[in-house]
Design a protein around this motif. Structure first.
Motif, PDB file in Angstrom:
ATOM      1  N   VAL A  71       3.580  40.585 -55.313  1.00  0.00           N
ATOM      2  CA  VAL A  71       2.753  41.787 -55.180  1.00  0.00           C
ATOM      3  C   VAL A  71       1.385  41.547 -55.815  1.00  0.00           C
ATOM      4  O   VAL A  71       0.356  42.000 -55.293  1.00  0.00           O
ATOM      5  CB  VAL A  71       3.448  43.004 -55.822  1.00  0.00           C
ATOM      6  N   GLY A  72       1.356  40.806 -56.922  1.00  0.00           N
ATOM      7  CA  GLY A  72       0.079  40.471 -57.544  1.00  0.00           C
ATOM      8  C   GLY A  72      -0.829  39.716 -56.581  1.00  0.00           C
ATOM      9  O   GLY A  72      -2.027  40.004 -56.480  1.00  0.00           O
ATOM     10  N   PHE A  73      -0.272  38.749 -55.861  1.00  0.00           N
ATOM     11  CA  PHE A  73      -1.060  38.000 -54.886  1.00  0.00           C
ATOM     12  C   PHE A  73      -1.508  38.894 -53.731  1.00  0.00           C
ATOM     13  O   PHE A  73      -2.629  38.781 -53.236  1.00  0.00           O
ATOM     14  CB  PHE A  73      -0.261  36.810 -54.351  1.00  0.00           C
ATOM     15  N   GLU A  74      -0.624  39.783 -53.301  1.00  0.00           N
ATOM     16  CA  GLU A  74      -0.979  40.695 -52.217  1.00  0.00           C
ATOM     17  C   GLU A  74      -2.127  41.613 -52.642  1.00  0.00           C
ATOM     18  O   GLU A  74      -3.075  41.849 -51.871  1.00  0.00           O
ATOM     19  CB  GLU A  74       0.236  41.529 -51.826  1.00  0.00           C
ATOM     20  N   LEU A  75      -2.064  42.118 -53.856  1.00  0.00           N
ATOM     21  CA  LEU A  75      -3.105  43.008 -54.346  1.00  0.00           C
ATOM     22  C   LEU A  75      -4.416  42.268 -54.573  1.00  0.00           C
ATOM     23  O   LEU A  75      -5.497  42.795 -54.302  1.00  0.00           O
ATOM     24  CB  LEU A  75      -2.637  43.686 -55.637  1.00  0.00           C
ATOM     25  N   LEU A  76      -4.322  41.039 -55.065  1.00  0.00           N
ATOM     26  CA  LEU A  76      -5.529  40.247 -55.259  1.00  0.00           C
ATOM     27  C   LEU A  76      -6.181  39.947 -53.909  1.00  0.00           C
ATOM     28  O   LEU A  76      -7.403  40.038 -53.754  1.00  0.00           O
ATOM     29  CB  LEU A  76      -5.198  38.950 -55.993  1.00  0.00           C
ATOM     30  N   ALA A  77      -5.380  39.602 -52.914  1.00  0.00           N
ATOM     31  CA  ALA A  77      -5.916  39.366 -51.572  1.00  0.00           C
ATOM     32  C   ALA A  77      -6.576  40.628 -51.024  1.00  0.00           C
ATOM     33  O   ALA A  77      -7.640  40.566 -50.382  1.00  0.00           O
ATOM     34  CB  ALA A  77      -4.798  38.906 -50.635  1.00  0.00           C
ATOM     35  N   MET A  78      -5.973  41.771 -51.299  1.00  0.00           N
ATOM     36  CA  MET A  78      -6.541  43.029 -50.848  1.00  0.00           C
ATOM     37  C   MET A  78      -7.895  43.270 -51.494  1.00  0.00           C
ATOM     38  O   MET A  78      -8.859  43.677 -50.834  1.00  0.00           O
ATOM     39  CB  MET A  78      -5.592  44.182 -51.182  1.00  0.00           C
ATOM     40  N   ARG A  79      -7.994  42.993 -52.803  1.00  0.00           N
ATOM     41  CA  ARG A  79      -9.264  43.178 -53.502  1.00  0.00           C
ATOM     42  C   ARG A  79     -10.317  42.201 -52.976  1.00  0.00           C
ATOM     43  O   ARG A  79     -11.488  42.553 -52.819  1.00  0.00           O
ATOM     44  CB  ARG A  79      -9.079  42.962 -55.007  1.00  0.00           C
ATOM     45  N   MET A  80      -9.908  40.974 -52.710  1.00  0.00           N
ATOM     46  CA  MET A  80     -10.839  39.978 -52.181  1.00  0.00           C
ATOM     47  C   MET A  80     -11.338  40.390 -50.792  1.00  0.00           C
ATOM     48  O   MET A  80     -12.528  40.266 -50.485  1.00  0.00           O
ATOM     49  CB  MET A  80     -10.171  38.611 -52.149  1.00  0.00           C
ATOM     50  N   ALA A  81     -10.433  40.868 -49.962  1.00  0.00           N
ATOM     51  CA  ALA A  81     -10.816  41.320 -48.625  1.00  0.00           C
ATOM     52  C   ALA A  81     -11.718  42.548 -48.705  1.00  0.00           C
ATOM     53  O   ALA A  81     -12.701  42.668 -47.960  1.00  0.00           O
ATOM     54  CB  ALA A  81      -9.568  41.627 -47.799  1.00  0.00           C
ATOM     55  N   GLU A  82     -11.396  43.445 -49.620  1.00  0.00           N
ATOM     56  CA  GLU A  82     -12.212  44.650 -49.803  1.00  0.00           C
ATOM     57  C   GLU A  82     -13.628  44.283 -50.233  1.00  0.00           C
ATOM     58  O   GLU A  82     -14.604  44.900 -49.782  1.00  0.00           O
ATOM     59  CB  GLU A  82     -11.560  45.551 -50.864  1.00  0.00           C
ATOM     60  N   ALA A  83     -13.742  43.261 -51.090  1.00  0.00           N
ATOM     61  CA  ALA A  83     -15.054  42.854 -51.598  1.00  0.00           C
ATOM     62  C   ALA A  83     -15.925  42.234 -50.522  1.00  0.00           C
ATOM     63  O   ALA A  83     -17.151  42.172 -50.676  1.00  0.00           O
ATOM     64  CB  ALA A  83     -14.871  41.865 -52.748  1.00  0.00           C
ATOM     65  N   THR A  84     -15.316  41.777 -49.433  1.00  0.00           N
ATOM     66  CA  THR A  84     -16.080  41.065 -48.398  1.00  0.00           C
ATOM     67  C   THR A  84     -16.278  41.855 -47.110  1.00  0.00           C
ATOM     68  O   THR A  84     -16.956  41.387 -46.206  1.00  0.00           O
ATOM     69  CB  THR A  84     -15.376  39.738 -48.042  1.00  0.00           C
ATOM     70  N   LYS A  85     -15.709  43.026 -47.010  1.00  0.00           N
ATOM     71  CA  LYS A  85     -15.665  43.708 -45.709  1.00  0.00           C
ATOM     72  C   LYS A  85     -17.043  44.107 -45.185  1.00  0.00           C
ATOM     73  O   LYS A  85     -17.227  44.249 -43.973  1.00  0.00           O
ATOM     74  CB  LYS A  85     -14.741  44.925 -45.777  1.00  0.00           C
ATOM     75  N   GLU A  86     -18.024  44.290 -46.075  1.00  0.00           N
ATOM     76  CA  GLU A  86     -19.364  44.658 -45.628  1.00  0.00           C
ATOM     77  C   GLU A  86     -20.308  43.468 -45.575  1.00  0.00           C
ATOM     78  O   GLU A  86     -21.511  43.634 -45.348  1.00  0.00           O
ATOM     79  CB  GLU A  86     -19.941  45.732 -46.569  1.00  0.00           C
ATOM     80  N   LEU A  87     -19.777  42.253 -45.793  1.00  0.00           N
ATOM     81  CA  LEU A  87     -20.614  41.061 -45.892  1.00  0.00           C
ATOM     82  C   LEU A  87     -20.493  40.205 -44.637  1.00  0.00           C
ATOM     83  O   LEU A  87     -19.449  40.151 -44.002  1.00  0.00           O
ATOM     84  CB  LEU A  87     -20.214  40.249 -47.128  1.00  0.00           C
ATOM     85  N   ASP A  88     -21.567  39.508 -44.310  1.00  0.00           N
ATOM     86  CA  ASP A  88     -21.590  38.707 -43.097  1.00  0.00           C
ATOM     87  C   ASP A  88     -21.469  37.209 -43.351  1.00  0.00           C
ATOM     88  O   ASP A  88     -20.602  36.547 -42.800  1.00  0.00           O
ATOM     89  CB  ASP A  88     -22.880  38.990 -42.310  1.00  0.00           C
ATOM     90  N   GLY A  89     -22.359  36.639 -44.161  1.00  0.00           N
ATOM     91  CA  GLY A  89     -22.399  35.198 -44.343  1.00  0.00           C
ATOM     92  C   GLY A  89     -21.171  34.664 -45.056  1.00  0.00           C
ATOM     93  O   GLY A  89     -20.665  35.287 -45.991  1.00  0.00           O
ATOM     94  N   PRO A  90     -20.651  33.492 -44.636  1.00  0.00           N
ATOM     95  CA  PRO A  90     -19.455  32.931 -45.271  1.00  0.00           C
ATOM     96  C   PRO A  90     -19.647  32.584 -46.742  1.00  0.00           C
ATOM     97  O   PRO A  90     -18.725  32.761 -47.539  1.00  0.00           O
ATOM     98  CB  PRO A  90     -19.155  31.687 -44.433  1.00  0.00           C
TER      99      PRO A  90
END
Length: 224
Positions: A71-90
């Motif tokens: 669950v920790g990994f799932e939540l961390l992945a969620m936070r990482m995805a959330e941090a990038t959702k408005e960003l374009d460049g890799p």
């Protein structure tokens, strides 16, 4: 600063949600106490179930902690995805993921140490499959950014990607632990510290990605 996990758990326990109730109780205790020194009996009491109820889903405490780590990994992945959702460049996306990674470890050191420490390690470097699967899914976010050009050019070679991830992970993991253990500080300089280390690391990888020898894996492999 964004928390890695929320410790809010819906109460009371309802039939059919026992697995979730026990895992959430464990996340609560871990976050509050910053220690894995708790019993399944304590979790059962917190979840409002009988002291034998956790054993319907978990063979022992290690089995439970594997689920908590997943669950920790799932939540961390969620936070990482959330941090990038408005960003374009890799590269911008990879940088945002790195910041989310470091913040997550600092906000809940005990969960971070469970996820990335040796407690759940077994023979032949084995770790529980539920945890390895969740970790692999988190790693996929980083792989995607690197593949798409975060290091100045698209990269498709698996060993080259693994070499980049090894450097990225080593830097972010080391910085996280240094900050958690207060060997680098002060805490109000977190953002600047992370950003400076991150950008220096990314600049270095643009110029040179270390070779990963054949047969070396980076991150717990899905196969046992």
């Amino acid at each position: 600063m964004t928390e890695l996990i929320s410790t809010k758990v819906n109460r009371p326990y309802h039939h059919g949600d026992l697995y979730r109730a026990i895992v959430e109780a464990a996340l609560e205790v871990l976050s509050e106490s910053q220690s894995t020194e708790f019993s399944l009996r304590e979790l059962a009491r917190r979840a409002g179930v009988s002291h034998n109820a956790p054993y319907k889903h978990f063979a022992d405490k290690r089995d439970l902690l594997a689920a908590v780590s997943a669950v920790g990994f799932e939540l961390l992945a969620m936070r990482m995805a959330e941090a990038t959702k408005e960003l374009d460049g890799p590269r911008t996306r990879l940088a945002a993921m790195a910041r989310a990674y470091v913040r997550g470890g600092i906000n809940n050191p005990a969960l971070y140490r469970l996820m990335f420490g040796g407690y759940l390690g077994g023979e032949d470097n084995g770790r529980p499959i539920i945890e390895r699967t969740a970790a692999h899914n988190m790693k996929a976010l980083i792989v995607d950014a690197i593949t798409c050009g975060a290091l100045g050019r698209p990269i498709s070679n698996t060993r080259t990607i693994d070499g980049a991830i090894l450097v990225f992970w080593s830097q972010m993991h080391g910085l996280t632990l240094l900050l958690v253990d207060r060997l680098v500080g002060p805490s109000d300089k977190l953002e600047d510290l992370t950003e400076n280390v991150l950008q220096g690391m990314l600049d270095g990888l643009v110029n040179s990605i270390p070779a990963v020898p054949e047969g070396v894996w980076v991150g717990p492999p899905l196969a046992g």
